[in-house]
Enzyme design. Structure first.
Site, short mmCIF file in Angstrom:
data_model
loop_
_atom_site.label_atom_id
_atom_site.label_comp_id
_atom_site.label_asym_id
_atom_site.label_seq_id
_atom_site.Cartn_x
_atom_site.Cartn_y
_atom_site.Cartn_z
N GLU A 1 -5.42 -4.92 10.54
CA GLU A 1 -4.44 -3.85 10.73
C GLU A 1 -4.76 -3.08 12.01
O GLU A 1 -5.55 -2.12 11.98
CB GLU A 1 -4.50 -2.88 9.54
CG GLU A 1 -4.16 -3.51 8.22
CD GLU A 1 -3.49 -2.51 7.30
OE1 GLU A 1 -2.42 -2.82 6.79
OE2 GLU A 1 -4.02 -1.40 7.12
N HIS B 1 -9.54 1.16 4.83
CA HIS B 1 -8.27 1.36 5.54
C HIS B 1 -8.50 2.32 6.70
O HIS B 1 -9.28 3.26 6.60
CB HIS B 1 -7.22 1.92 4.57
CG HIS B 1 -5.85 1.91 5.16
ND1 HIS B 1 -5.43 2.87 6.04
CD2 HIS B 1 -4.83 1.03 5.04
CE1 HIS B 1 -4.18 2.59 6.42
NE2 HIS B 1 -3.80 1.47 5.83
N GLY C 1 2.87 -1.13 4.29
CA GLY C 1 2.83 0.30 3.96
C GLY C 1 4.23 0.82 3.70
O GLY C 1 4.77 0.66 2.60
N GLU D 1 -6.86 4.70 7.78
CA GLU D 1 -6.64 6.12 7.48
C GLU D 1 -7.86 6.73 6.78
O GLU D 1 -8.16 7.90 6.95
CB GLU D 1 -5.36 6.27 6.63
CG GLU D 1 -4.12 6.07 7.48
CD GLU D 1 -2.90 5.53 6.73
OE1 GLU D 1 -2.88 5.57 5.49
OE2 GLU D 1 -1.98 5.05 7.41
N GLY E 1 2.31 2.41 10.69
CA GLY E 1 3.25 3.53 10.55
C GLY E 1 3.94 3.93 11.83
O GLY E 1 4.56 4.99 11.91
N ASN F 1 0.87 -1.19 0.00
CA ASN F 1 0.00 0.00 0.00
C ASN F 1 0.90 1.23 0.00
O ASN F 1 1.47 1.58 1.02
CB ASN F 1 -0.88 -0.05 1.26
CG ASN F 1 -1.70 1.22 1.45
OD1 ASN F 1 -1.76 2.06 0.55
ND2 ASN F 1 -2.31 1.36 2.61
N TRP F 2 1.02 1.84 -1.17
CA TRP F 2 1.96 2.97 -1.29
C TRP F 2 1.40 4.26 -0.68
O TRP F 2 2.11 5.25 -0.58
CB TRP F 2 2.32 3.20 -2.76
CG TRP F 2 3.07 2.06 -3.40
CD1 TRP F 2 3.31 0.81 -2.84
CD2 TRP F 2 3.69 2.05 -4.68
NE1 TRP F 2 4.02 0.05 -3.72
CE2 TRP F 2 4.27 0.77 -4.86
CE3 TRP F 2 3.80 2.99 -5.71
CZ2 TRP F 2 4.97 0.43 -6.02
CZ3 TRP F 2 4.48 2.64 -6.87
CH2 TRP F 2 5.06 1.38 -7.02
N LYS F 3 0.14 4.25 -0.34
CA LYS F 3 -0.52 5.44 0.23
C LYS F 3 -0.30 6.65 -0.68
O LYS F 3 -0.19 6.50 -1.88
CB LYS F 3 -0.02 5.67 1.66
CG LYS F 3 -0.14 4.40 2.51
CD LYS F 3 0.02 4.63 3.96
CE LYS F 3 -0.12 3.30 4.70
NZ LYS F 3 -0.06 3.42 6.16
N SER G 1 3.36 -1.94 10.29
CA SER G 1 4.80 -1.95 10.55
C SER G 1 5.48 -3.28 10.20
O SER G 1 6.39 -3.72 10.89
CB SER G 1 5.09 -1.55 12.01
OG SER G 1 4.66 -0.23 12.25
#
Ligand code: PGA
Length: 278
Positions: free
Chosen positions: A188, A118, A255, A120, A194, A9-11, A234
């Site tokens: 997650e 997700h 991530g 976020e 992160g 997941n490159w965000k 992580s």
């Protein structure tokens, strides 16, 4: 029985040029493997360098999820390779006056997977499980394979409410969905994303076991056994082996470490070696 999956997941990272450079590096592992001859490839992928990169890794589904704006170019680059493509989000309507949104139909011709729910998205864009539910239905309707994210916040974890939160997210996100064909779940924990503080392998294994148990109750044993459940939060090349050794964990949603070709290749390789022998 379940093919392991490592998804990156490159965000909101990488310009189009950076995305193309990263995917080329991942594919061929040019920089990741210093012993491999560095062949200059102005366009497309270097077919002479396949040994060291993602392309050389078997028995694991390798998925990258770059930003929307790079999907079309990345798709061209990975054409004919075993790297698969996903998006990070989408809206649930097919088309219409929804300025700035991306529809399931638009994605269906570009990629195979879509990350939905997700944390976020839930945290910064007020996505509820009801919205996620509509998105999953819309994705499945056009043949996209959702990667549904669930996970508890730190305060829930500390209050011992992990299972309650995760079970509720699952049942609300999957309400009215009859078949889980094509669906992957990613556990997650929000406090692990992160932060550099991954869940322990034991914790992740237990909660993923609980997620499968919940799916068994919502559907049937056969359906639950067929759903891939990943761990995310992580994950790095250093903790991947420990996590992948857990029987309940079918792979990882990565991530930060998915933005570094050598890390992502190493995580994928470890998943293949540990899980993918069957
Ligand atoms: P992280 O992110 O690996 O950087 O913790 C995981 C994710 O958000 O999917």
């Amino acid at each position: 029985m379940r093919t392991p999956m490592i998804a990156g997941n490159w965000k909101m990272n990488t310009t189009v040029d950076e995305a193309l450079a990263l995917v080329r590096e991942m594919h061929s592992g040019i920089h990741a493997a210093p012993h491999v001859d560095k062949v200059v490839c102005p366009a497309g992928i270097c077919l002479s360098d396949l040994e060291a990169g993602l392309e050389a890794i078997a028995n694991v589904d390798k998925v990258i999820c770059p930003p929307f704006v790079s999907l079309a170019s990345v798709k061209e680059i990975i054409k004919g390779s075993s790297i698969r493509l996903g998006a990070q989000n989408m809206y649930y309507e097919e088309k219409g006056a929804y300025t700035g949104e991306i529809s399931p139909l638009m994605l269906a011709s570009l990629c195979e997977f879509v990350i939905l729910g997700h944390s976020e998205r839930r945290q910064y864009f007020n996505e509820t499980s009801e919205i996620v539910n509509k998105k999953i239905k819309a994705a499945l309707a056009v043949g996209l394979k959702p990667i549904l994210c669930v996970g508890e916040r730190l305060e829930d974890n500390e209050a011992g409410r992990t299972e309650e939160v995760v079970a509720e997210q699952l049942s609300r996100s999957l309400a009215g969905i009859g078949s889980l064909e094509g669906l992957t779940v990613a556990y997650e924990p929000v406090w692990a994303i992160g932060t550099g503080r991954a869940a322990t392998a034991k914790q992740a294994n237990e909660t993923i076991g609980f997620i499968r148990h919940s799916l068994r109750r919502l559907y049937t044993g056969v359906v639950a056994e067929g759903v891939r459940i990943l761990y995310g939060g992580s994950v790095t090349a250093d903790n991947a082996a420990e996590l992948m050794k857990q029987p309940e964990i079918d792979g990882a949603l990565v991530g930060g470490a998915s933005l570094k070709a050598d890390q992502f290749i190493s995580i994928t390789k470890q998943a293949s070696e540990i899980k993918g022998s069957g």
